[in-house]
Motif scaffolding. Structure first.
Motif, PDB file in Angstrom:
ATOM      1  N   HIS A  73      -1.121   6.519   5.352  1.00 55.23           N
ATOM      2  CA  HIS A  73      -0.482   6.388   6.659  1.00 55.23           C
ATOM      3  C   HIS A  73       0.436   5.179   6.609  1.00 55.23           C
ATOM      4  N   SER A  74       1.277   5.052   7.613  1.00 56.21           N
ATOM      5  CA  SER A  74       2.216   3.931   7.634  1.00 56.21           C
ATOM      6  C   SER A  74       2.389   3.426   9.049  1.00 56.21           C
ATOM      7  N   ASP A  75       2.827   2.192   9.160  1.00 56.13           N
ATOM      8  CA  ASP A  75       3.110   1.583  10.451  1.00 56.13           C
ATOM      9  C   ASP A  75       4.296   2.311  11.071  1.00 56.13           C
ATOM     10  N   ALA A  76       4.094   2.823  12.287  1.00 60.84           N
ATOM     11  CA  ALA A  76       5.152   3.601  12.931  1.00 60.84           C
ATOM     12  C   ALA A  76       6.422   2.782  13.155  1.00 60.84           C
ATOM     13  N   ALA A  77       6.275   1.460  13.209  1.00 58.55           N
ATOM     14  CA  ALA A  77       7.439   0.608  13.466  1.00 58.55           C
ATOM     15  C   ALA A  77       8.292   0.421  12.210  1.00 58.55           C
ATOM     16  N   GLN A  78       7.764   0.817  11.054  1.00 62.04           N
ATOM     17  CA  GLN A  78       8.498   0.655   9.814  1.00 62.04           C
ATOM     18  C   GLN A  78       8.798   2.021   9.215  1.00 62.04           C
ATOM     19  N   THR A  79       9.908   2.091   8.517  1.00 65.84           N
ATOM     20  CA  THR A  79      10.297   3.350   7.890  1.00 65.84           C
ATOM     21  C   THR A  79      10.384   3.136   6.388  1.00 65.84           C
ATOM     22  N   ALA A  80       9.446   3.718   5.648  1.00 61.34           N
ATOM     23  CA  ALA A  80       9.463   3.629   4.195  1.00 61.34           C
ATOM     24  C   ALA A  80      10.407   4.680   3.633  1.00 61.34           C
ATOM     25  N   PHE A  89       3.005   6.163  -5.127  1.00 65.75           N
ATOM     26  CA  PHE A  89       2.143   7.265  -5.549  1.00 65.75           C
ATOM     27  C   PHE A  89       2.025   7.327  -7.069  1.00 65.75           C
ATOM     28  N   THR A  90       3.150   7.124  -7.753  1.00 67.15           N
ATOM     29  CA  THR A  90       3.123   7.137  -9.213  1.00 67.15           C
ATOM     30  C   THR A  90       2.227   6.024  -9.748  1.00 67.15           C
ATOM     31  N   GLY A  91       2.343   4.842  -9.151  1.00 68.52           N
ATOM     32  CA  GLY A  91       1.523   3.715  -9.587  1.00 68.52           C
ATOM     33  C   GLY A  91       0.043   3.954  -9.346  1.00 68.52           C
ATOM     34  N   ILE A  92      -0.284   4.540  -8.213  1.00 71.89           N
ATOM     35  CA  ILE A  92      -1.690   4.836  -7.908  1.00 71.89           C
ATOM     36  C   ILE A  92      -2.247   5.839  -8.906  1.00 71.89           C
ATOM     37  N   LYS A  93      -1.499   6.894  -9.175  1.00 71.10           N
ATOM     38  CA  LYS A  93      -1.985   7.938 -10.077  1.00 71.10           C
ATOM     39  C   LYS A  93      -2.097   7.437 -11.518  1.00 71.10           C
ATOM     40  N   GLN A  94      -1.219   6.522 -11.912  1.00 75.97           N
ATOM     41  CA  GLN A  94      -1.311   5.960 -13.258  1.00 75.97           C
ATOM     42  C   GLN A  94      -2.583   5.136 -13.417  1.00 75.97           C
ATOM     43  N   ARG A  95      -2.931   4.428 -12.351  1.00 75.25           N
ATOM     44  CA  ARG A  95      -4.109   3.556 -12.406  1.00 75.25           C
ATOM     45  C   ARG A  95      -5.398   4.308 -12.085  1.00 75.25           C
ATOM     46  N   PHE A  96      -5.312   5.276 -11.199  1.00 69.12           N
ATOM     47  CA  PHE A  96      -6.504   5.998 -10.739  1.00 69.12           C
ATOM     48  C   PHE A  96      -6.202   7.506 -10.743  1.00 69.12           C
ATOM     49  N   PRO A  97      -6.155   8.119 -11.908  1.00 69.76           N
ATOM     50  CA  PRO A  97      -5.679   9.509 -12.007  1.00 69.76           C
ATOM     51  C   PRO A  97      -6.540  10.536 -11.282  1.00 69.76           C
ATOM     52  N   ASP A  98      -7.785  10.218 -11.002  1.00 70.28           N
ATOM     53  CA  ASP A  98      -8.673  11.203 -10.377  1.00 70.28           C
ATOM     54  C   ASP A  98      -8.673  11.149  -8.848  1.00 70.28           C
ATOM     55  N   VAL A  99      -8.079  10.114  -8.282  1.00 69.96           N
ATOM     56  CA  VAL A  99      -8.104   9.985  -6.825  1.00 69.96           C
ATOM     57  C   VAL A  99      -7.121  10.978  -6.211  1.00 69.96           C
ATOM     58  N   ARG A 100      -7.489  11.526  -5.047  1.00 71.82           N
ATOM     59  CA  ARG A 100      -6.637  12.492  -4.359  1.00 71.82           C
ATOM     60  C   ARG A 100      -5.862  11.801  -3.244  1.00 71.82           C
ATOM     61  N   LEU A 101      -4.576  12.093  -3.150  1.00 71.79           N
ATOM     62  CA  LEU A 101      -3.716  11.503  -2.130  1.00 71.79           C
ATOM     63  C   LEU A 101      -3.396  12.533  -1.057  1.00 71.79           C
ATOM     64  N   GLN A 102      -3.747  12.211   0.180  1.00 70.96           N
ATOM     65  CA  GLN A 102      -3.423  13.086   1.295  1.00 70.96           C
ATOM     66  C   GLN A 102      -2.755  12.263   2.379  1.00 70.96           C
ATOM     67  N   GLY A 103      -1.661  12.785   2.914  1.00 71.03           N
ATOM     68  CA  GLY A 103      -1.010  12.038   3.980  1.00 71.03           C
ATOM     69  C   GLY A 103       0.413  12.507   4.212  1.00 71.03           C
ATOM     70  N   LEU A 104       1.107  11.756   5.034  1.00 71.87           N
ATOM     71  CA  LEU A 104       2.452  12.041   5.504  1.00 71.87           C
ATOM     72  C   LEU A 104       2.441  13.282   6.394  1.00 71.87           C
ATOM     73  N   SER A 105       2.837  13.085   7.616  1.00 70.29           N
ATOM     74  CA  SER A 105       2.886  14.196   8.569  1.00 70.29           C
ATOM     75  C   SER A 105       4.170  14.990   8.369  1.00 70.29           C
ATOM     76  N   ALA A 106       4.249  16.143   9.010  1.00 72.24           N
ATOM     77  CA  ALA A 106       5.470  16.947   8.942  1.00 72.24           C
ATOM     78  C   ALA A 106       6.664  16.159   9.453  1.00 72.24           C
ATOM     79  N   THR A 107       6.471  15.399  10.527  1.00 70.07           N
ATOM     80  CA  THR A 107       7.571  14.597  11.075  1.00 70.07           C
ATOM     81  C   THR A 107       8.028  13.540  10.080  1.00 70.07           C
ATOM     82  N   GLU A 108       7.076  12.877   9.414  1.00 73.70           N
ATOM     83  CA  GLU A 108       7.444  11.855   8.431  1.00 73.70           C
ATOM     84  C   GLU A 108       8.197  12.467   7.255  1.00 73.70           C
ATOM     85  N   ILE A 109       7.776  13.627   6.814  1.00 75.22           N
ATOM     86  CA  ILE A 109       8.455  14.271   5.687  1.00 75.22           C
ATOM     87  C   ILE A 109       9.867  14.703   6.084  1.00 75.22           C
TER      88      ILE A 109
END
Length: 312
Positions: A73-80, A89-109
């Motif tokens: 999730h992200s702070d609504a006041a900031q836009t990444a 995401f790439t950095g997380i998966k390189q360090r923790f390849p088994d963890v699952r990433l879920q997030g970003l709403s349709a509006t954010e995408i």
């Protein structure tokens, strides 16, 4: 579909809560005859910060505590930017390849699509290549008049469906929800279920469906536990093409959650590590396991995508 539109409307008008619950429980037993109720252990991660190394440390702590998934999730006041998410995401998966990433709403995408100048499919494909496993959902009733009134910054119903359809076609599963109690009619609730059912019939991409009560400043204005349980049961009866229906504890409390397991729910959602819930308070893994056992089921830990089951 499991029941027709008219049957669903008749259920909403009915006073036979127990009868509706029993019918939903029968569907649940048919789809999940093994007698288990699942849950997952996730860690919320705020991705709006530019200090990526501190995020990596937060992820590592969560994994040490037992998390198998991250709720992005992200702070609504900031836009990444798209590049920010790709790096993270790439950095997380390189360090923790088994963890699952879920997030970003349709509006954010959709916002990322506009800012990047890419097509929607290309935007989702790049997020997927970087490591995003699933898109989250906080879908207020899919009716544009209601959505504009309650959440004017959210995307339209058609755009919400388009984002999830596109993700499904790219092989990315997503979650579906229905946030209700915003002044909608039973007819509008059923229409929401129809839209979810139709997209699932087309793509098969929804992993689960969760009806959620809209939280108001005055709890007395929210739907009652009876209304919640009826909506949960009708969702299970209608959406027989979605394997998992999730009962909710953050808005309803653990006692109503337990009842929901006999009204069609086969999953209790997440233990959110370090999450602070104002109502009714955070639930620990052992509390959820006890609730599941006392309801007559076997508690089973799963991953975010319902792919890995840990019998313990």
């Amino acid at each position: 579909m499991g029941i027709t539109r008219q049957q669903a409307l008749d259920c909403f008008a009915s006073d036979d809560l127990i009868g509706i619950g029993m019918e939903a429980d029968a569907v649940r037993r048919t789809l999940h005859p093994e007698g288990v109720v699942s849950y997952t252990i996730d860690r919320p991660v705020d991705c709006s910060t530019s200090d990526i190394h501190s995020l990596y440390e937060s992820v590592a702590t969560g994994i040490e505590l037992g998390a198998t998934g991250l709720r992005i999730h992200s702070d609504a006041a900031q836009t990444a930017t798209l590049a920010h998410y790709e790096t993270l995401f790439t950095g997380i998966k390189q360090r923790f390849p088994d963890v699952r990433l879920q997030g970003l709403s349709a509006t954010e995408i959709l916002t990322l699509t506009t800012s990047s100048g890419l097509t929607l499919a290309d935007t989702i494909a790049r997020l997927q290549a970087a490591g995003l496993d699933s898109i989250a959902s906080t879908a207020i009733i899919l009716d544009d008049e209601i959505r504009h009134r309650i959440a004017p910054t959210k995307c339209s119903s058609a755009d919400w469906l388009t984002v999830h359809r596109t993700a499904h076609r790219l092989g990315m599963p997503t979650a579906a929800t229905m946030i209700f109690g915003v002044g909608e009619t039973p007819d509008q609730r059923v229409h929401h279920l129809e839209l979810i059912y139709a997209l699932q019939a087309e793509t098969g991409g929804f992993t689960d469906f969760t009806p959620l009560v809209f939280e108001r400043d005055n709890p007395l204005e929210e739907p009652t536990a009876v209304e919640y349980l009826k909506t949960l049961a009708i969702s299970r009866l209608f959406l027989d093409n979605i394997a998992n229906v999730q009962a909710s504890w953050p808005t309803q409390g653990l006692k109503v959650l337990q009842m929901g397991l006999r009204f069609g729910g086969n999953d209790v959602g997440s233990v959110l590590l370090e999450e602070r819930n104002t109502k009714p308070g955070g639930a620990t893994e052992e509390e959820l396991r006890r609730i599941i056992r006392d309801a007559g089921f076997k508690p089973v830990q799963r991953d975010t995508l319902y792919r890995t089951m840990f019998l313990n």
